[in-house]
Scaffold this active site. Structure first.
Site, PDB file in Angstrom:
ATOM      1  N   SER A  54      10.990  22.056  -8.442  1.00  0.00           N
ATOM      2  CA  SER A  54      11.131  22.898  -7.247  1.00  0.00           C
ATOM      3  C   SER A  54      12.399  23.747  -7.216  1.00  0.00           C
ATOM      4  O   SER A  54      12.415  24.804  -6.602  1.00  0.00           O
ATOM      5  CB  SER A  54      11.065  22.028  -5.991  1.00  0.00           C
ATOM      6  OG  SER A  54      12.013  20.980  -6.051  1.00  0.00           O
ATOM      7  N   LYS A  69      11.599  27.835  -2.116  1.00  0.00           N
ATOM      8  CA  LYS A  69      11.588  28.206  -0.679  1.00  0.00           C
ATOM      9  C   LYS A  69      11.368  29.698  -0.451  1.00  0.00           C
ATOM     10  O   LYS A  69      10.802  30.089   0.553  1.00  0.00           O
ATOM     11  CB  LYS A  69      12.870  27.739  -0.005  1.00  0.00           C
ATOM     12  CG  LYS A  69      12.870  26.234   0.214  1.00  0.00           C
ATOM     13  CD  LYS A  69      13.922  25.812   1.200  1.00  0.00           C
ATOM     14  CE  LYS A  69      13.861  24.331   1.468  1.00  0.00           C
ATOM     15  NZ  LYS A  69      14.392  23.521   0.343  1.00  0.00           N
ATOM     16  N   GLU A 120      16.282  27.519  10.755  1.00  0.00           N
ATOM     17  CA  GLU A 120      17.200  26.390  10.773  1.00  0.00           C
ATOM     18  C   GLU A 120      17.517  26.055   9.320  1.00  0.00           C
ATOM     19  O   GLU A 120      16.754  26.393   8.419  1.00  0.00           O
ATOM     20  CB  GLU A 120      16.544  25.174  11.440  1.00  0.00           C
ATOM     21  CG  GLU A 120      15.642  24.344  10.514  1.00  0.00           C
ATOM     22  CD  GLU A 120      14.409  25.084  10.018  1.00  0.00           C
ATOM     23  OE1 GLU A 120      13.970  26.033  10.695  1.00  0.00           O
ATOM     24  OE2 GLU A 120      13.893  24.719   8.937  1.00  0.00           O
TER      25      GLU A 120
END
Ligand code: PLP
Length: 409
Positions: free
Chosen positions: A387, A98, A120
């Site tokens: 990930s 991310k 968010e």
């Protein structure tokens, strides 16, 4: 609604932000105007050598890029079949992919002269990465998080606050991710003159699916070059888990034009096929508009967005990035599913065989790679996008499944 393909056959959204029938920007006019401005500025910066150099320097010196491509020799032998490689996004600063789009988005906000970033978060991973990027680049950070998640993920709330972010506890609706997104959009509508909303995946209104994919595409570009350097050829298959779809779009972006490379997006089948028991939006979803974009959405009996469930909280979103829905329609990517139980098995097996504890989200991709390795057979190769790391999941898994710690191979 024509989708343009450039000469490398990469998919680009049309000028209204549609990938085939999916995407667009279903937002109030004032916000639409602001998002058009954001896109214009993004397109300008994307070509600006100084912006690219700044991003690339941070990727190398702060984030830990390039991340390694690692051959799992022991695991591949144990599974029996194709060779399994991992693209180690778990080794990024903050422990997941991310940060790739967070640093990109916050850098964009800074160049646009904004002083605040809004975000968010559900499980807290996006909020944490965004708070980190804001600390790094000196912008104020406001994170919206449902009350249920604030209680469940308290350590992440504490980390975000330590990093200087304001965490707003959202009390409306089901008090989870969906409500946090609604609250963040409302805040953005009132503050866009000095703030930028940085969304957590390849979802939301145009231009987010395009911008987030582009910032994540560094994963696919690196993996493509690394595999070629290592083996002198391309892998036979690339596998990634799909929540909103950012890590998958990131690695797929490097291989879309290579027709020989099969692409697999792995959705969470959770506890089973009933609505409310999984988060397989591509497999079971219907076209609908949610959070400002059109894509495939899981619906309950009343036609409302359903509560999505997965053992991996980063995957439990009831919709999916519009580009994935399009890639399914044109048949370029195969979308498959993995259950909670299969993901847990992969979580344990990768830990034991290679000393790498994967995030439960990433464990879905690993679990599918096991099936595919047997199917493809020896001499073939699979690249899995790992990930994120699983440190955040260890307590949860071992509290719930204590037998896992004592299991022998
Ligand atoms: C958030 C998260 C995901 C799911 O998000 P995508 O946008 O689908 O990539 C997957 N893996 C990890 C480790 C995450 O933190």
């Amino acid at each position: 609604m024509k989708t343009i393909r450039n000469k490398t056959a990469d998919v680009q959204a049309d000028k209204n932000g549609f990938f085939g029938a999916y995407g667009g920007a279903y937002v109030p006019d004032a916000l639409k105007k602001e998002l058009d401005k954001v896109y214009e500025e993004y397109l300008r910066l994307k070509k600006d050598p100084a912006f690219r150099a700044e991003l690339s320097l941070l990727q190398r010196t702060y984030q830990g890029r390039p991340t390694p491509l690692y051959y799992c020799k022991k695991l591949s032998e144990e599974v029996g079949g194709a060779d399994i490689y991992l693209k180690r996004e778990d080794l990024n600063h903050t422990g997941a992919h991310k940060i790739n789009h967070c640093i990109g988005e916050v850098l964009l906000a800074k160049h646009m002269g904004k002083d605040t970033v809004i975000g968010e978060t559900g499980a807290g991973q996006h909020g944490l990465a965004l708070a980190t990027a804001c600390a790094l680049l000196g912008l104020k950070c406001r994170i919206f998080m449902g009350e249920v998640d604030v209680k469940k993920q308290y350590i992440n709330v504490r980390k975000m606050r330590l990093l200087g972010a304001e965490v707003v506890c959202v009390q409306r609706g089901g008090k989870t991710l969906k409500d946090a997104v609604d609250a963040a959009f409302e805040d953005y509508l009132a503050t866009y003159d000095h703030a930028l909303y940085c969304i957590g995946s390849v979802v939301g209104p145009h231009p987010y699916p395009t911008m987030v994919r582009d910032f994540q595409s560094v994963v696919g570009k690196e993996a493509h070059a690394q595999f070629k350097r290592l083996k002198g050829s391309l892998p036979d298959a690339v596998v990634a888990c799909v929540g909103g779809g950012s890590n998958a779009m990131g690695i797929f972006a490097g291989f879309l034009k290579d027709a020989s490379v099969r692409l697999y997006g792995v959705e969470p089948m959770g506890r089973g096929e009933n609505i409310g028991d999984n988060a397989a939006s591509i497999t079971f979803g219907k076209p609908a508009v949610l959070h400002g974009f059109k894509s495939l959405v899981l619906e309950d009996e009343k036609g409302e967005p359903a509560e999505a469930y997965s053992i991996a909280s980063g995957l439990d979103y009831p919709s999916v990035g519009p580009e994935h829905a399009y890639l399914r329609d044109i048949g370029r990517v195969n979308y498959v599913t993995v259950t909670d139980a299969e993901a847990l098995d992969a979580f344990r097996r990768l830990s034991v065989a290679e000393g790498i504890i994967p995030a439960l989200e990433s464990s879905h991709a690993v679990a599918y790679a096991f099936k595919l390795a047997k199917e493809l057979g020896r001499g073939k190769s699979i690249v899995v996008n790992l990930s994120g790391r699983g440190d955040k999941d260890v307590d949860f898994v071992l509290d719930k499944y204590p037998e896992m710690a004592q299991m022998q191979q």
